[in-house]
Design a protein around this motif. Structure first.
Motif, PDB file in Angstrom:
ATOM      1  N   ILE A 238      58.273  -3.238 -60.569  1.00 34.20           N
ATOM      2  CA  ILE A 238      58.117  -4.244 -59.484  1.00 34.20           C
ATOM      3  C   ILE A 238      58.951  -5.555 -59.867  1.00 34.20           C
ATOM      4  O   ILE A 238      58.697  -6.811 -59.437  1.00 34.20           O
ATOM      5  CB  ILE A 238      56.539  -4.481 -59.064  1.00 34.20           C
ATOM      6  N   GLY A 239      59.596  -5.401 -61.129  1.00 36.61           N
ATOM      7  CA  GLY A 239      59.973  -6.683 -61.622  1.00 36.61           C
ATOM      8  C   GLY A 239      59.077  -7.346 -62.815  1.00 36.61           C
ATOM      9  O   GLY A 239      57.854  -6.817 -62.845  1.00 36.61           O
ATOM     10  N   GLY A 240      59.570  -8.292 -63.549  1.00 36.69           N
ATOM     11  CA  GLY A 240      58.630  -9.038 -64.551  1.00 36.69           C
ATOM     12  C   GLY A 240      58.756  -8.440 -65.943  1.00 36.69           C
ATOM     13  O   GLY A 240      60.002  -8.566 -66.435  1.00 36.69           O
ATOM     14  N   GLY A 241      58.062  -7.681 -66.258  1.00 33.72           N
ATOM     15  CA  GLY A 241      57.876  -7.493 -67.600  1.00 33.72           C
ATOM     16  C   GLY A 241      57.874  -6.037 -68.204  1.00 33.72           C
ATOM     17  O   GLY A 241      57.724  -5.060 -67.125  1.00 33.72           O
ATOM     18  N   VAL A 242      58.229  -5.560 -69.472  1.00 33.57           N
ATOM     19  CA  VAL A 242      57.965  -4.045 -69.803  1.00 33.57           C
ATOM     20  C   VAL A 242      57.058  -4.311 -71.043  1.00 33.57           C
ATOM     21  O   VAL A 242      57.436  -4.709 -72.117  1.00 33.57           O
ATOM     22  CB  VAL A 242      59.413  -3.762 -70.306  1.00 33.57           C
ATOM     23  N   GLY A 243      55.795  -4.175 -71.023  1.00 30.54           N
ATOM     24  CA  GLY A 243      54.757  -4.209 -71.733  1.00 30.54           C
ATOM     25  C   GLY A 243      54.665  -6.027 -72.021  1.00 30.54           C
ATOM     26  O   GLY A 243      54.815  -6.698 -71.127  1.00 30.54           O
ATOM     27  N   TYR A 244      54.644  -6.378 -73.284  1.00 29.92           N
ATOM     28  CA  TYR A 244      54.480  -7.912 -73.679  1.00 29.92           C
ATOM     29  C   TYR A 244      55.723  -8.328 -73.662  1.00 29.92           C
ATOM     30  O   TYR A 244      56.410  -9.064 -74.730  1.00 29.92           O
ATOM     31  CB  TYR A 244      53.715  -7.943 -74.788  1.00 29.92           C
ATOM     32  N   ALA A 245      56.994  -8.163 -72.789  1.00 30.58           N
ATOM     33  CA  ALA A 245      58.287  -8.671 -72.962  1.00 30.58           C
ATOM     34  C   ALA A 245      58.883  -8.596 -71.756  1.00 30.58           C
ATOM     35  O   ALA A 245      58.731  -7.841 -70.718  1.00 30.58           O
ATOM     36  CB  ALA A 245      59.086  -7.954 -73.894  1.00 30.58           C
ATOM     37  N   PHE A 246      59.656  -9.554 -71.527  1.00 31.33           N
ATOM     38  CA  PHE A 246      60.471  -9.660 -69.966  1.00 31.33           C
ATOM     39  C   PHE A 246      61.540  -8.488 -70.152  1.00 31.33           C
ATOM     40  O   PHE A 246      62.070  -8.250 -71.015  1.00 31.33           O
ATOM     41  CB  PHE A 246      61.306 -10.984 -70.083  1.00 31.33           C
ATOM     42  N   ALA A 247      61.549  -8.028 -68.868  1.00 31.07           N
ATOM     43  CA  ALA A 247      62.526  -6.893 -68.676  1.00 31.07           C
ATOM     44  C   ALA A 247      64.147  -7.534 -68.718  1.00 31.07           C
ATOM     45  O   ALA A 247      64.095  -8.488 -67.952  1.00 31.07           O
ATOM     46  CB  ALA A 247      62.293  -6.269 -67.398  1.00 31.07           C
ATOM     47  N   GLU A 248      64.750  -6.871 -69.401  1.00 29.66           N
ATOM     48  CA  GLU A 248      66.455  -7.561 -69.130  1.00 29.66           C
ATOM     49  C   GLU A 248      67.184  -6.712 -68.440  1.00 29.66           C
ATOM     50  O   GLU A 248      68.294  -6.930 -68.105  1.00 29.66           O
ATOM     51  CB  GLU A 248      66.956  -7.480 -70.703  1.00 29.66           C
ATOM     52  N   ARG A 249      66.566  -5.848 -67.396  1.00 25.58           N
ATOM     53  CA  ARG A 249      67.360  -4.906 -66.451  1.00 25.58           C
ATOM     54  C   ARG A 249      66.360  -4.166 -65.565  1.00 25.58           C
ATOM     55  O   ARG A 249      65.066  -4.370 -65.612  1.00 25.58           O
ATOM     56  CB  ARG A 249      68.080  -3.985 -66.949  1.00 25.58           C
ATOM     57  N   ASN A 250      67.036  -3.804 -64.344  1.00 24.37           N
ATOM     58  CA  ASN A 250      66.015  -3.068 -63.219  1.00 24.37           C
ATOM     59  C   ASN A 250      65.847  -1.897 -63.626  1.00 24.37           C
ATOM     60  O   ASN A 250      66.783  -1.142 -64.151  1.00 24.37           O
ATOM     61  CB  ASN A 250      66.773  -3.633 -62.142  1.00 24.37           C
TER      62      ASN A 250
END
Length: 324
Positions: A238-250
């Motif tokens: 749904i966007g936002g993070g990947v665990g405790y990190a910002f997602a850098e792609r979809n």
């Protein structure tokens, strides 16, 4: 099962033990099963190779007691010297062989079987050569069952030769009062040096579990451990993070796996996307289970450490499944 799963091949460990035994030639083989057999399970490993090994080495008395409770009857050498009379009394009760490294410990273990540890250059444990005569004087000769040291840089010709020279002096001194005392200088690295480094016994740890010490190679040994994590959830991104990190792609979907740094893995080295959480990590791919460690050397290189640390860490909260 929420824990990680460690699959351990006991036949691989046994084949490694037989390979070691062959390399030992006429020297006795003491299997090093300290730190829960480098994460492989000391009791199971020791029972499976007891007929191959001539004895076992552990780091602390509790580890030796666990072997005795598991039914191991062969000699067990405790590598850490006793710190008080309580240590000595437990060692005596469970027929463990103690390490003497000083006048103080020589007085503590007087009347019990022991090996004298000599400092030949590691400067970690052991009496210096000049202190050795005093230790020999304190201990009744028949109880001095061995004398040993440890190569701090077995890959170095120069450093190993210097240590060998000192150790030979220690061996001469000990065997002058008890000719039957066993001398041992080599762990896995010393074994691979071979020849005059073998003495009466060899202590092998990392080779037993399928890896070589730094600076050495050996064909025919097999890593025995693989660790797997189980998927706990598949999430529509749904966007936002990947665990405790910002997602850098979809992403379309992400999978969560029950394995994190509290399980002995390293937070800064991703197993999936980005870093690990304490109890989980997130991956863009993978099935119901995912192999998170199948080569301790490879994982160690990614972290900047050694296979020893990896093996003793990654089974911390693991369910062990033994292949026989």
């Amino acid at each position: 099962m929420q824990r990680t799963v460690s699959k351990i091949s006991l036949p691989a460990i046994r084949r490694n033990a037989l390979r070691i035994k062959n390399l030992c030639k006429n020297s006795h083989f003491f299997a090093v099963v300290k730190a829960d057999a480098y994460g492989h399970g000391a009791e199971e490993v020791s029972r499976y190779i007891e007929d191959v090994a001539d004895g076992f080495c552990v780091a602390i008395i509790e580890e030796g007691i666990s072997l005795r409770v598991a039914g191991i009857s062969k000699p067990v050498l405790v590598l850490t010297p006793p710190l008080d009379e309580y240590d000595v009394s437990r060692a005596e009760a469970y027929n463990l062989t103690l390490t003497v490294n000083s006048v103080q410990t020589a007085k503590l273990v007087k009347g019990l079987p022991c090996h004298i540890k000599v400092n030949t250059g590691m400067n970690r444990l052991g009496c210096n050569i000049g202190e050795l005569p005093k230790l020999i004087e304190i201990i009744t000769p028949e109880y001095i069952q061995g004398v040993y040291s440890h190569l701090f840089a077995p890959q170095s010709d120069f450093a190993s030769a210097k240590q060998l020279e000192l150790f030979e002096k220690a061996v001469k001194a000990v065997k002058s009062v008890n000719p039957s005392a066993s001398a041992h200088l080599s762990a896995s690295g010393g074994l691979l040096r071979g020849g005059k480094y073998l003495f009466d016994c060899v202590r092998c740890g990392i080779l037993l579990y399928g890896y070589c010490p730094s600076g050495f190679t050996l064909k025919g040994i097999e890593p025995a451990l693989k660790v797997y994590a189980r998927r706990t959830q598949t999430t529509n991104f749904i966007g936002g993070g990947v665990g405790y990190a910002f997602a850098e792609r979809n992403y379309r979907t992400l999978n969560s796996y029950r394995c994190g740094y509290a399980d002995g893995f390293f937070r800064t080295v991703p197993l999936g996307e980005k870093n690990l959480c304490m109890d989980a990590f997130v991956s863009a791919s993978g099935g119901e289970t995912l192999c998170v460690m199948n080569d301790a050397d490879e994982y160690a290189n990614r972290i900047g450490t050694i296979s020893y640390e990896v093996l003793t860490s990654v089974t911390r909260r693991s369910e062990r499944i033994y292949e026989r």
